[in-house]
Write a protein that holds these residues in place. Sequence first.
Motif, PDB file in Angstrom:
ATOM      1  N   UNK A   1       0.843  -1.189   0.000  1.00 21.42           N
ATOM      2  CA  UNK A   1       0.000   0.000   0.000  1.00 21.42           C
ATOM      3  C   UNK A   1       0.883   1.245   0.000  1.00 21.42           C
ATOM      4  N   UNK A   2       0.555   2.175  -0.877  1.00 27.68           N
ATOM      5  CA  UNK A   2       1.329   3.413  -0.957  1.00 27.68           C
ATOM      6  C   UNK A   2       2.395   3.403  -2.035  1.00 27.68           C
ATOM      7  N   UNK A   3       2.747   2.203  -2.559  1.00 33.05           N
ATOM      8  CA  UNK A   3       3.704   2.144  -3.661  1.00 33.05           C
ATOM      9  C   UNK A   3       3.010   2.622  -4.927  1.00 33.05           C
ATOM     10  N   UNK A   4       3.502   3.695  -5.497  1.00 31.10           N
ATOM     11  CA  UNK A   4       2.861   4.234  -6.698  1.00 31.10           C
ATOM     12  C   UNK A   4       3.744   4.264  -7.913  1.00 31.10           C
ATOM     13  N   UNK A   5       5.062   4.237  -7.739  1.00 30.28           N
ATOM     14  CA  UNK A   5       5.988   4.297  -8.857  1.00 30.28           C
ATOM     15  C   UNK A   5       6.321   2.876  -9.299  1.00 30.28           C
ATOM     16  N   UNK A   6       5.906   2.533 -10.521  1.00 29.03           N
ATOM     17  CA  UNK A   6       6.078   1.166 -11.000  1.00 29.03           C
ATOM     18  C   UNK A   6       7.281   0.996 -11.914  1.00 29.03           C
ATOM     19  N   UNK A   7       8.103   1.979 -12.092  1.00 33.76           N
ATOM     20  CA  UNK A   7       9.190   1.904 -13.062  1.00 33.76           C
ATOM     21  C   UNK A   7      10.196   0.814 -12.725  1.00 33.76           C
ATOM     22  N   UNK A   8      10.397   0.521 -11.459  1.00 31.50           N
ATOM     23  CA  UNK A   8      11.414  -0.478 -11.077  1.00 31.50           C
ATOM     24  C   UNK A   8      10.794  -1.699 -10.408  1.00 31.50           C
ATOM     25  N   UNK A   9       9.460  -1.858 -10.537  1.00 32.67           N
ATOM     26  CA  UNK A   9       8.804  -2.946  -9.830  1.00 32.67           C
ATOM     27  C   UNK A   9       8.971  -4.293 -10.529  1.00 32.67           C
ATOM     28  N   UNK A  10       8.861  -4.339 -11.865  1.00 31.25           N
ATOM     29  CA  UNK A  10       8.912  -5.624 -12.570  1.00 31.25           C
ATOM     30  C   UNK A  10       9.274  -5.404 -14.036  1.00 31.25           C
ATOM     31  N   UNK A  11       9.674  -6.517 -14.668  1.00 30.69           N
ATOM     32  CA  UNK A  11       9.983  -6.530 -16.100  1.00 30.69           C
ATOM     33  C   UNK A  11       9.374  -7.779 -16.713  1.00 30.69           C
ATOM     34  N   UNK A  12       9.262  -7.761 -18.050  1.00 29.53           N
ATOM     35  CA  UNK A  12       8.717  -8.912 -18.761  1.00 29.53           C
ATOM     36  C   UNK A  12       9.720  -9.406 -19.791  1.00 29.53           C
ATOM     37  N   UNK A  13       9.713 -10.732 -19.988  1.00 32.16           N
ATOM     38  CA  UNK A  13      10.591 -11.348 -20.974  1.00 32.16           C
ATOM     39  C   UNK A  13       9.771 -12.247 -21.885  1.00 32.16           C
ATOM     40  N   UNK A  14      10.159 -12.261 -23.152  1.00 41.04           N
ATOM     41  CA  UNK A  14       9.459 -13.064 -24.157  1.00 41.04           C
ATOM     42  C   UNK A  14       9.883 -14.524 -24.053  1.00 41.04           C
ATOM     43  N   UNK A  15       9.152 -15.441 -24.734  1.00 42.44           N
ATOM     44  CA  UNK A  15       9.498 -16.871 -24.655  1.00 42.44           C
ATOM     45  C   UNK A  15      10.921 -17.190 -25.073  1.00 42.44           C
TER      46      UNK A  15
ATOM     47  N   UNK B   1      13.461 -15.520 -24.288  1.00 44.09           N
ATOM     48  CA  UNK B   1      14.377 -15.035 -23.264  1.00 44.09           C
ATOM     49  C   UNK B   1      14.734 -13.570 -23.390  1.00 44.09           C
ATOM     50  N   UNK B   2      14.379 -12.932 -24.509  1.00 38.77           N
ATOM     51  CA  UNK B   2      14.674 -11.512 -24.681  1.00 38.77           C
ATOM     52  C   UNK B   2      13.678 -10.650 -23.913  1.00 38.77           C
ATOM     53  N   UNK B   3      14.157  -9.492 -23.474  1.00 37.35           N
ATOM     54  CA  UNK B   3      13.309  -8.588 -22.717  1.00 37.35           C
ATOM     55  C   UNK B   3      12.225  -7.993 -23.602  1.00 37.35           C
ATOM     56  N   UNK B   4      11.006  -7.891 -23.057  1.00 32.91           N
ATOM     57  CA  UNK B   4       9.912  -7.256 -23.767  1.00 32.91           C
ATOM     58  C   UNK B   4      10.075  -5.743 -23.629  1.00 32.91           C
ATOM     59  N   UNK B   5      10.419  -5.096 -24.721  1.00 32.81           N
ATOM     60  CA  UNK B   5      10.707  -3.663 -24.688  1.00 32.81           C
ATOM     61  C   UNK B   5       9.417  -2.843 -24.704  1.00 32.81           C
ATOM     62  N   UNK B   6       9.505  -1.635 -24.093  1.00 34.81           N
ATOM     63  CA  UNK B   6       8.344  -0.743 -24.070  1.00 34.81           C
ATOM     64  C   UNK B   6       7.920  -0.352 -25.481  1.00 34.81           C
ATOM     65  N   UNK B   7       8.900  -0.227 -26.390  1.00 40.09           N
ATOM     66  CA  UNK B   7       8.584   0.181 -27.760  1.00 40.09           C
ATOM     67  C   UNK B   7       7.684  -0.842 -28.446  1.00 40.09           C
ATOM     68  N   UNK B   8       7.887  -2.130 -28.161  1.00 43.67           N
ATOM     69  CA  UNK B   8       7.036  -3.165 -28.750  1.00 43.67           C
ATOM     70  C   UNK B   8       5.607  -3.031 -28.251  1.00 43.67           C
ATOM     71  N   UNK B   9       5.480  -2.762 -26.941  1.00 45.11           N
ATOM     72  CA  UNK B   9       4.145  -2.613 -26.366  1.00 45.11           C
ATOM     73  C   UNK B   9       3.457  -1.373 -26.932  1.00 45.11           C
ATOM     74  N   UNK B  10       4.186  -0.248 -27.010  1.00 41.73           N
ATOM     75  CA  UNK B  10       3.588   0.985 -27.542  1.00 41.73           C
ATOM     76  C   UNK B  10       3.154   0.823 -28.986  1.00 41.73           C
ATOM     77  N   UNK B  11       3.965   0.136 -29.778  1.00 40.54           N
ATOM     78  CA  UNK B  11       3.606  -0.077 -31.181  1.00 40.54           C
ATOM     79  C   UNK B  11       2.301  -0.847 -31.303  1.00 40.54           C
ATOM     80  N   UNK B  12       2.138  -1.875 -30.468  1.00 47.79           N
ATOM     81  CA  UNK B  12       0.896  -2.652 -30.491  1.00 47.79           C
ATOM     82  C   UNK B  12      -0.287  -1.815 -29.994  1.00 47.79           C
ATOM     83  N   UNK B  13      -0.062  -1.009 -28.961  1.00 51.95           N
ATOM     84  CA  UNK B  13      -1.140  -0.177 -28.424  1.00 51.95           C
ATOM     85  C   UNK B  13      -1.605   0.851 -29.444  1.00 51.95           C
ATOM     86  N   UNK B  14      -0.680   1.489 -30.143  1.00 52.69           N
ATOM     87  CA  UNK B  14      -1.054   2.537 -31.093  1.00 52.69           C
ATOM     88  C   UNK B  14      -1.654   1.966 -32.373  1.00 52.69           C
ATOM     89  N   UNK B  15      -1.238   0.767 -32.752  1.00 52.83           N
ATOM     90  CA  UNK B  15      -1.737   0.178 -33.998  1.00 52.83           C
ATOM     91  C   UNK B  15      -3.019  -0.630 -33.787  1.00 52.83           C
TER      92      UNK B  15
END
Length: 381
Positions: free
Chosen positions: A115-129, A131-145
């Motif tokens: 409770x009270x934790x609001x900044x998520x920048x360093x909380x977690x990361x995601x990796x693809x099957x 083993x490569x890191x899921x980059x924010x640019x990939x997510x943004x591209x999917x969101x905008x398209x």
Amino acid sequence: MNEGEDGELHKTLRRQLKKVGIEGLDEAPSKEQWEALLGRLNASYEEADRDRYLLERMIDVSSEELNTLNAKLESDRTLLTTVLGSLNTAVLQIDHEEKLGFINPYGRDLLLIEEGDGDLKAEFEFFKPDGEKLEDSEVREALFSEGSFFGPDVTLLRKDGVRIPVSLTISLLMDPTSPGVVMSMHDISALKEAERQAREAHIEAKAAESARMAQQTFLANMSHELRTPLNAVIGYTELVIEELQDANLDEHLSDMRRIERASLHLLELINDVLDMAKIEAGHSTIHIERVQLSSLVAELELVAGPLVSKKHNTFSVELDDAPEHMHTDWTKLRQVLSNLISNAAKFTEDGVITLRIGHGELDDEPAATFALEDTGMGMDE
């Protein structure tokens, strides 16, 4: 009333009349004018009172509707909070600055967010099957398209270093007052474990099938390799028996016949092994033929002789209203009964092994019954 008071009253009257749209009164009115003006003024006040009453009623109705809407909104908000709190899926609302706006209880447990934790920048990361890191640019591209991002099999790396397989969905939050995204993730560890177990079971099944096929091949080859010389032994034994009979050397016939019976019994055992391999492979077939009971009994007595004599047992066959013939697979029936007799002979010593053949019914049709009894040690219940 003196002139000063009359002037003040005149001014006051003009102000009130002006409020209701009556102007141009420059001189003090006569009595008749007073009455007419006061009548118009009263009418205006009455109309104003009616308007005020209608306005108050409208305000009261609007307040009731507003209270009803607020109660409904609060009820919906409580229901939504309850539903989100009962989900086994993490649900997060994140603004454009990556600040946490909302997270349900399952999400806090999954992501270790207090409770009270609001900044998520360093909380977690995601990796693809891969083993490569899921980059924010990939997510943004999917969101905008497409308006959303879906990762059915990604790995969540928490701040404590634990990796958890999850199904991840990120969607744009179409709210101009609070732009951002809605993120949902579901722990698929149980599904991945089930898939792993299924793969291992498949590998084990393939290994077992390969082992079974190898066993069948081995048994088939060994059976062939053993039967070929054994048939030669049986053939030569028969020739020797014929020559002994021609030469009237009967004292040697009993030994040669024992060799012949033992060879035939060994051949049957080899055939049994081969038949078991066929049964396991699902290749065994049934050959129905007319079987004479007397021939079956004679064959069994011939086979049982060497088996029961090893431990000084006696073998006998009792016929209890048994049919003279039956329709069955001669070879398989003989194998089954021979195996039962062999098993009884192993655990019986200086005893009696009795095969009883009687008459019964199977599916309302006459049938033969077989029962084997021995005086051996038996089995515990």
